[in-house]
Design an enzyme around this catalytic site. Structure first.
Site, PDB file in Angstrom:
ATOM      1  N   LYS A  73       4.967  -9.449   9.388  1.00 20.21           N
ATOM      2  CA  LYS A  73       4.903  -8.561  10.669  1.00 20.21           C
ATOM      3  C   LYS A  73       3.181  -8.817  11.104  1.00 20.21           C
ATOM      4  O   LYS A  73       2.657  -8.695  11.300  1.00 20.21           O
ATOM      5  CB  LYS A  73       5.042  -6.532  10.335  1.00 20.21           C
ATOM      6  CG  LYS A  73       4.236  -6.023  10.729  1.00 20.21           C
ATOM      7  CD  LYS A  73       4.815  -4.407  10.883  1.00 20.21           C
ATOM      8  CE  LYS A  73       4.212  -3.987  10.472  1.00 20.21           C
ATOM      9  NZ  LYS A  73       2.795  -3.763  10.775  1.00 20.21           N
ATOM     10  N   ASP A  74       2.692  -9.067   9.075  1.00 20.93           N
ATOM     11  CA  ASP A  74       1.149  -9.227   9.494  1.00 20.93           C
ATOM     12  C   ASP A  74       0.399 -10.663   9.103  1.00 20.93           C
ATOM     13  O   ASP A  74       0.583 -11.305   8.255  1.00 20.93           O
ATOM     14  CB  ASP A  74       0.753  -8.625   8.423  1.00 20.93           C
ATOM     15  CG  ASP A  74       0.775  -6.979   7.425  1.00 20.93           C
ATOM     16  OD1 ASP A  74       0.000  -6.299   9.183  1.00 20.93           O
ATOM     17  OD2 ASP A  74       1.417  -6.181   7.304  1.00 20.93           O
TER      18      ASP A  74
ATOM     19  N   ALA B  84       4.300   4.464   0.890  1.00 18.43           N
ATOM     20  CA  ALA B  84       4.350   4.618   1.609  1.00 18.43           C
ATOM     21  C   ALA B  84       6.081   3.057   2.077  1.00 18.43           C
ATOM     22  O   ALA B  84       5.819   2.932   3.354  1.00 18.43           O
ATOM     23  CB  ALA B  84       4.231   5.357   2.985  1.00 18.43           C
TER      24      ALA B  84
ATOM     25  N   MET C 114       0.853  -0.856  -0.228  1.00 14.72           N
ATOM     26  CA  MET C 114       0.310  -0.300   0.071  1.00 14.72           C
ATOM     27  C   MET C 114       0.905   0.579   0.097  1.00 14.72           C
ATOM     28  O   MET C 114       0.902   2.354   0.320  1.00 14.72           O
ATOM     29  CB  MET C 114      -0.821  -0.280   1.001  1.00 14.72           C
ATOM     30  CG  MET C 114      -2.075  -1.525   1.204  1.00 14.72           C
ATOM     31  SD  MET C 114      -3.453  -1.107   2.314  1.00 14.72           S
ATOM     32  CE  MET C 114      -2.808  -0.511   3.726  1.00 14.72           C
TER      33      MET C 114
ATOM     34  N   VAL D 145      11.199  -7.075   9.954  1.00 14.99           N
ATOM     35  CA  VAL D 145      12.579  -5.647   9.665  1.00 14.99           C
ATOM     36  C   VAL D 145      12.083  -4.671  10.778  1.00 14.99           C
ATOM     37  O   VAL D 145      11.143  -3.510  11.150  1.00 14.99           O
ATOM     38  CB  VAL D 145      12.600  -5.042   8.623  1.00 14.99           C
ATOM     39  CG1 VAL D 145      14.063  -4.245   8.294  1.00 14.99           C
ATOM     40  CG2 VAL D 145      12.520  -6.067   7.199  1.00 14.99           C
TER      41      VAL D 145
ATOM     42  N   MET E 148       8.875  -2.112  11.509  1.00 15.25           N
ATOM     43  CA  MET E 148       8.498  -1.071  10.705  1.00 15.25           C
ATOM     44  C   MET E 148       8.026  -0.545  10.075  1.00 15.25           C
ATOM     45  O   MET E 148       6.843  -1.770   9.700  1.00 15.25           O
ATOM     46  CB  MET E 148       9.806  -1.447   9.134  1.00 15.25           C
ATOM     47  CG  MET E 148      11.083  -0.750   9.733  1.00 15.25           C
ATOM     48  SD  MET E 148      12.696  -0.853   8.441  1.00 15.25           S
ATOM     49  CE  MET E 148      13.870  -0.243   8.824  1.00 15.25           C
ATOM     50  N   SER E 149       7.155   0.112   9.973  1.00 15.74           N
ATOM     51  CA  SER E 149       5.585   0.086   9.305  1.00 15.74           C
ATOM     52  C   SER E 149       4.872   1.330   8.407  1.00 15.74           C
ATOM     53  O   SER E 149       6.099   2.470   9.175  1.00 15.74           O
ATOM     54  CB  SER E 149       4.463  -0.067  10.596  1.00 15.74           C
ATOM     55  OG  SER E 149       3.387   0.688  10.386  1.00 15.74           O
TER      56      SER E 149
ATOM     57  N   GLN F 215     -10.315  -2.525   2.387  1.00 21.22           N
ATOM     58  CA  GLN F 215     -10.118  -3.453   4.090  1.00 21.22           C
ATOM     59  C   GLN F 215      -9.732  -2.471   4.838  1.00 21.22           C
ATOM     60  O   GLN F 215      -8.928  -3.351   6.632  1.00 21.22           O
ATOM     61  CB  GLN F 215      -8.769  -3.810   3.464  1.00 21.22           C
ATOM     62  CG  GLN F 215      -7.302  -2.988   3.786  1.00 21.22           C
ATOM     63  CD  GLN F 215      -6.406  -3.623   2.906  1.00 21.22           C
ATOM     64  OE1 GLN F 215      -6.199  -4.095   1.759  1.00 21.22           O
ATOM     65  NE2 GLN F 215      -5.211  -4.418   3.556  1.00 21.22           N
TER      66      GLN F 215
ATOM     67  N   HIS G 159       9.878  -2.904   3.139  1.00 20.86           N
ATOM     68  CA  HIS G 159       9.196  -3.364   2.036  1.00 20.86           C
ATOM     69  C   HIS G 159      10.293  -4.076   1.073  1.00 20.86           C
ATOM     70  O   HIS G 159      10.657  -5.071  -0.096  1.00 20.86           O
ATOM     71  CB  HIS G 159       8.182  -1.898   1.510  1.00 20.86           C
ATOM     72  CG  HIS G 159       6.975  -1.752   1.974  1.00 20.86           C
ATOM     73  ND1 HIS G 159       7.106  -0.519   3.324  1.00 20.86           N
ATOM     74  CD2 HIS G 159       5.825  -2.880   1.653  1.00 20.86           C
ATOM     75  CE1 HIS G 159       4.988  -1.010   3.078  1.00 20.86           C
ATOM     76  NE2 HIS G 159       5.166  -1.746   2.562  1.00 20.86           N
TER      77      HIS G 159
HETATM   78  O1  PAF Z   1       0.121  -5.270   4.332  1.00 23.60           O
HETATM   79  C1  PAF Z   1      -0.562  -4.756   2.718  1.00 23.60           C
HETATM   80  O2  PAF Z   1       0.459  -4.259   2.815  1.00 23.60           O
HETATM   81  C2  PAF Z   1      -1.729  -5.322   2.227  1.00 23.60           C
HETATM   82  O3  PAF Z   1      -2.814  -5.570   3.574  1.00 23.60           O
HETATM   83  C3  PAF Z   1      -2.001  -5.536   0.897  1.00 23.60           C
HETATM   84  C4  PAF Z   1      -1.825  -7.362   1.384  1.00 23.60           C
HETATM   85  C5  PAF Z   1      -0.990  -4.986   0.020  1.00 23.60           C
HETATM   86  C6  PAF Z   1      -3.069  -5.949   0.387  1.00 23.60           C
HETATM   87  O4  PAF Z   1      -3.877  -4.403   0.170  1.00 23.60           O
END
Ligand code: PAF
Length: 283
Positions: free
Chosen positions: A149-150, A32, A30, A176, A184-185, A61, A37
């Site tokens: 992290k997720d 940023a 998403m 990370v 990190m987020s 979401q 990433h």
């Molecule tokens: O983890 C994220 O950034 C989002 O939930 C994803 C997997 C890109 C879906 O929108």
């Protein structure tokens, strides 16, 4: 690096790659972007011939309108980071491209989504599963990369991939962290200086809970110790702290059994910014 904005362009490009026998890596994001990433993108570049990174702040979401409105959006800065990391195509669609019509299909992941993020953010995983399915169909990757992290998101996408027979390998990468332990987020950049200074206490609480489990304390004791630590941290408003089985994500009670892998998971708000983190033990 090329930037594509329409679903049709992405489909055509990835179809051409497939026909040429090229391996496609997909990194859905998403935006940023942070080092977490970029590690996914670098790994995707090493393990595939071409890499698609999507940046799409997916409205379906978000269960909180402010969270969606205030989610950081910095596409130019993101694009500048992606090319040197090995991204071949940046997919940057509009909401209309991803959702030309409202979706009616809904997902139910059963017990996996009745806990933690699923319980606290109604509809969240339905939105994640919808957009990830669309991205899988549009880019038909051989491998797709996500961050641990997720943790619950990874479990849900694993289930989605298996149930819908997506022909791809899921690659999950360790969280990370900043030097002070903060995971990190993208949302970290919304923290005030005072909240940023306090945010590493989330990781501290996870470490504290993991130490209690390592000493043979029951999960409830570890959970209480961590919650107490966070209650004493000014500015942190705890949503949940759970000790769960790392596979099923169902709550664990009593002492952790030999050979069992558990995850300590936390969600909290700091000045209106919602952060999550987890620790899997043994790692
Ligand atoms: O983890 C994220 O950034 C989002 O939930 C994803 C997997 C890109 C879906 O929108």
């Amino acid at each position: 690096m090329e930037i594509l904005q329409t679903a049709a362009e992405l489909q055509a490009r990835t179809e051409k790659w497939r026909q040429a026998g090229q391996r496609i890596g997909l990194v859905p994001t998403m935006g940023a972007l942070h080092e977490g990433h970029l590690q996914l993108v670098r790994a995707a570049a090493q393990e595939n011939d071409v890499v698609v990174v999507s940046i799409f702040v997916n409205p379906t979401q978000f269960n909180n309108a402010d969270d969606f409105r205030l989610y950081p959006r910095v596409p130019d800065a993101d694009a500048a980071l992606l090319a040197p990391a090995g991204c071949t195509v940046l997919f940057l669609p509009s909401v209309e491209q991803m959702y030309p019509r409202p979706t009616v299909l809904t997902f139910d992941f059963g017990p996996l989504e009745r806990v933690m993020e699923g319980a606290h953010r109604p509809g969240h995983f339905n939105g994640v599963a919808t957009v990830v399915s669309k991205l899988f169909h549009l880019s038909r990757p051989h491998r797709a990369y996500f961050g641990q992290k997720d943790l619950q998101q990874v479990a849900i996408i694993r289930q989605l991939t298996a149930d819908l027979s997506f022909d791809l390998d899921l690659v999950a990468f360790p969280t990370v962290r900043e030097a002070d332990g903060l995971a990190m987020s993208s949302r970290n950049r919304r923290l005030s200086p005072a909240d940023r200074a306090m945010a590493p206490q989330l990781h501290q609480a996870l470490v504290l809970g993991a130490a209690a489990l390592a000493q043979g304390q029951p999960a409830e004791v570890a959970q209480a110790a961590a919650a107490q630590h966070l209650a004493a941290s000014p500015g942190i408003s705890l949503e949940y702290f759970e000790v769960v089985d790392a596979q099923t994500l169902q709550p664990v009670s009593g002492a952790v059994q030999a050979g069992q892998t558990v995850a300590l998971c936390v969600a909290a708000q700091l000045g209106g910014v919602r952060l999550i983190d987890n620790l899997v033990v043994p790692a």
